[in-house]
Design a protein around this motif. Structure first.
Motif, PDB file in Angstrom:
ATOM      1  N   LYS A  89       0.829  -1.205   0.000  1.00  0.00           N
ATOM      2  CA  LYS A  89       0.000   0.000   0.000  1.00  0.00           C
ATOM      3  C   LYS A  89       0.864   1.256   0.000  1.00  0.00           C
ATOM      4  N   MET A  90       1.986   1.197   0.708  1.00  0.00           N
ATOM      5  CA  MET A  90       2.877   2.349   0.730  1.00  0.00           C
ATOM      6  C   MET A  90       3.652   2.482  -0.572  1.00  0.00           C
ATOM      7  N   ARG A  91       4.050   1.357  -1.175  1.00  0.00           N
ATOM      8  CA  ARG A  91       4.852   1.404  -2.391  1.00  0.00           C
ATOM      9  C   ARG A  91       4.023   1.735  -3.630  1.00  0.00           C
ATOM     10  N   LEU A  92       2.857   1.166  -3.691  1.00  0.00           N
ATOM     11  CA  LEU A  92       2.010   1.365  -4.860  1.00  0.00           C
ATOM     12  C   LEU A  92       0.721   2.069  -4.451  1.00  0.00           C
ATOM     13  N   LYS A  93       0.426   3.123  -5.080  1.00  0.00           N
ATOM     14  CA  LYS A  93      -0.805   3.846  -4.764  1.00  0.00           C
ATOM     15  C   LYS A  93      -1.930   3.451  -5.709  1.00  0.00           C
ATOM     16  N   PHE A  94      -1.748   2.336  -6.410  1.00  0.00           N
ATOM     17  CA  PHE A  94      -2.763   1.854  -7.326  1.00  0.00           C
ATOM     18  C   PHE A  94      -3.743   0.976  -6.577  1.00  0.00           C
ATOM     19  N   GLY A  95      -4.805   0.548  -7.247  1.00  0.00           N
ATOM     20  CA  GLY A  95      -5.811  -0.307  -6.623  1.00  0.00           C
ATOM     21  C   GLY A  95      -5.557  -1.775  -6.876  1.00  0.00           C
ATOM     22  N   ILE A  96      -4.323  -2.231  -6.738  1.00  0.00           N
ATOM     23  CA  ILE A  96      -3.995  -3.623  -7.010  1.00  0.00           C
ATOM     24  C   ILE A  96      -4.545  -4.504  -5.894  1.00  0.00           C
ATOM     25  N   GLN A  97      -5.137  -5.621  -6.288  1.00  0.00           N
ATOM     26  CA  GLN A  97      -5.652  -6.564  -5.292  1.00  0.00           C
ATOM     27  C   GLN A  97      -4.522  -7.487  -4.861  1.00  0.00           C
ATOM     28  N   PHE A  98      -4.546  -7.854  -3.612  1.00  0.00           N
ATOM     29  CA  PHE A  98      -3.457  -8.626  -3.031  1.00  0.00           C
ATOM     30  C   PHE A  98      -3.870 -10.053  -2.711  1.00  0.00           C
ATOM     31  N   ARG A  99      -4.738 -10.609  -3.522  1.00  0.00           N
ATOM     32  CA  ARG A  99      -5.222 -11.963  -3.263  1.00  0.00           C
ATOM     33  C   ARG A  99      -4.112 -12.994  -3.375  1.00  0.00           C
ATOM     34  N   CYS A 100      -3.153 -12.746  -4.215  1.00  0.00           N
ATOM     35  CA  CYS A 100      -2.074 -13.721  -4.412  1.00  0.00           C
ATOM     36  C   CYS A 100      -1.279 -13.902  -3.117  1.00  0.00           C
ATOM     37  N   ALA A 101      -0.854 -12.817  -2.495  1.00  0.00           N
ATOM     38  CA  ALA A 101      -0.070 -12.899  -1.265  1.00  0.00           C
ATOM     39  C   ALA A 101      -0.884 -13.522  -0.133  1.00  0.00           C
ATOM     40  N   TYR A 102      -2.153 -13.157  -0.034  1.00  0.00           N
ATOM     41  CA  TYR A 102      -2.992 -13.732   1.007  1.00  0.00           C
ATOM     42  C   TYR A 102      -3.222 -15.214   0.757  1.00  0.00           C
ATOM     43  N   SER A 103      -3.366 -15.586  -0.501  1.00  0.00           N
ATOM     44  CA  SER A 103      -3.581 -16.995  -0.832  1.00  0.00           C
ATOM     45  C   SER A 103      -2.366 -17.827  -0.440  1.00  0.00           C
ATOM     46  N   PHE A 104      -1.169 -17.296  -0.670  1.00  0.00           N
ATOM     47  CA  PHE A 104       0.032 -18.024  -0.273  1.00  0.00           C
ATOM     48  C   PHE A 104       0.105 -18.182   1.250  1.00  0.00           C
ATOM     49  N   ALA A 105      -0.254 -17.143   1.981  1.00  0.00           N
ATOM     50  CA  ALA A 105      -0.239 -17.239   3.448  1.00  0.00           C
ATOM     51  C   ALA A 105      -1.265 -18.258   3.931  1.00  0.00           C
ATOM     52  N   LEU A 106      -2.443 -18.265   3.305  1.00  0.00           N
ATOM     53  CA  LEU A 106      -3.477 -19.224   3.676  1.00  0.00           C
ATOM     54  C   LEU A 106      -3.047 -20.641   3.314  1.00  0.00           C
ATOM     55  N   LEU A 107      -2.447 -20.812   2.152  1.00  0.00           N
ATOM     56  CA  LEU A 107      -1.971 -22.126   1.738  1.00  0.00           C
ATOM     57  C   LEU A 107      -0.895 -22.648   2.693  1.00  0.00           C
ATOM     58  N   GLU A 108       0.005 -21.770   3.099  1.00  0.00           N
ATOM     59  CA  GLU A 108       1.045 -22.160   4.045  1.00  0.00           C
ATOM     60  C   GLU A 108       0.423 -22.621   5.357  1.00  0.00           C
ATOM     61  N   LEU A 109      -0.548 -21.877   5.841  1.00  0.00           N
ATOM     62  CA  LEU A 109      -1.212 -22.241   7.090  1.00  0.00           C
ATOM     63  C   LEU A 109      -1.905 -23.592   6.970  1.00  0.00           C
ATOM     64  N   LEU A 110      -2.588 -23.819   5.854  1.00  0.00           N
ATOM     65  CA  LEU A 110      -3.286 -25.086   5.670  1.00  0.00           C
ATOM     66  C   LEU A 110      -2.306 -26.250   5.552  1.00  0.00           C
ATOM     67  N   LEU A 111      -1.195 -26.044   4.876  1.00  0.00           N
ATOM     68  CA  LEU A 111      -0.211 -27.115   4.738  1.00  0.00           C
ATOM     69  C   LEU A 111       0.422 -27.453   6.074  1.00  0.00           C
ATOM     70  N   ILE A 112       0.740 -26.459   6.860  1.00  0.00           N
ATOM     71  CA  ILE A 112       1.357 -26.692   8.160  1.00  0.00           C
ATOM     72  C   ILE A 112       0.389 -27.416   9.079  1.00  0.00           C
ATOM     73  N   CYS A 113      -0.859 -26.988   9.068  1.00  0.00           N
ATOM     74  CA  CYS A 113      -1.836 -27.587   9.979  1.00  0.00           C
ATOM     75  C   CYS A 113      -2.245 -28.979   9.535  1.00  0.00           C
ATOM     76  N   SER A 114      -2.217 -29.259   8.248  1.00  0.00           N
ATOM     77  CA  SER A 114      -2.599 -30.598   7.788  1.00  0.00           C
ATOM     78  C   SER A 114      -1.537 -31.629   8.138  1.00  0.00           C
ATOM     79  N   GLN A 115      -0.314 -31.198   8.398  1.00  0.00           N
ATOM     80  CA  GLN A 115       0.740 -32.134   8.757  1.00  0.00           C
ATOM     81  C   GLN A 115       0.593 -32.643  10.172  1.00  0.00           C
ATOM     82  N   SER A 116      -0.202 -31.973  10.999  1.00  0.00           N
ATOM     83  CA  SER A 116      -0.357 -32.410  12.380  1.00  0.00           C
ATOM     84  C   SER A 116      -1.354 -33.560  12.505  1.00  0.00           C
ATOM     85  N   TYR A 117      -2.099 -33.849  11.445  1.00  0.00           N
ATOM     86  CA  TYR A 117      -3.075 -34.945  11.509  1.00  0.00           C
ATOM     87  C   TYR A 117      -2.502 -36.184  10.974  1.00  0.00           C
TER      88      TYR A 117
END
Length: 117
Positions: A89-117
């Motif tokens: 948000k500070m670097r780019l003042k455009f209206g770019i959506q950040f779904r890619c970065a959030y998706s990677f964080a969510l995927l990481e969380l799901l992968l880590i948590c699925s290993q505990s089962y």
């Protein structure tokens, strides 16, 4: 943040410190419940004061320890997502959506948590 990155609720959540405070309190409480007299002995069992794999396995056999680790991962992922969003948000003042970065964080969380089962 993944489904609706431009909504008012997402913006307020990202700018507020309340989620971190709540997750921090919950993490502290669960850590307190999972702390046993053997925890220090299990964590620092080797002569180098480093945890060993078998000791880590014994600690994570407790549901409270797993719950505190889960809350810890949620707080770290939320913090990382907030840093990514604020940095872009500070670097780019455009209206770019950040779904890619959030998706990677969510995927990481799901992968880590699925290993505990």
């Amino acid at each position: 943040m993944v489904l609706a990155p431009k909504t008012e609720l997402t913006r307020k959540t990202m700018e507020s410190t309340i989620p971190y405070f709540v997750l921090g309190l919950l993490y502290t409480y669960l850590l307190y419940l999972s702390w046993t007299p053997d925890t220090i002995r299990l964590m620092f069992a080797s002569k180098y004061w480093l945890p060993e794999l078998c000791s880590i396995g014994k600690m994570f056999s407790s549901e409270m320890t797993l719950a505190s680790a889960w809350i810890h991962l949620l707080a770290v992922d939320l913090f990382a997502a907030r840093c990514i969003k604020m940095d872009w948000k500070m670097r780019l003042k455009f209206g770019i959506q950040f779904r890619c970065a959030y998706s990677f964080a969510l995927l990481e969380l799901l992968l880590i948590c699925s290993q505990s089962y």
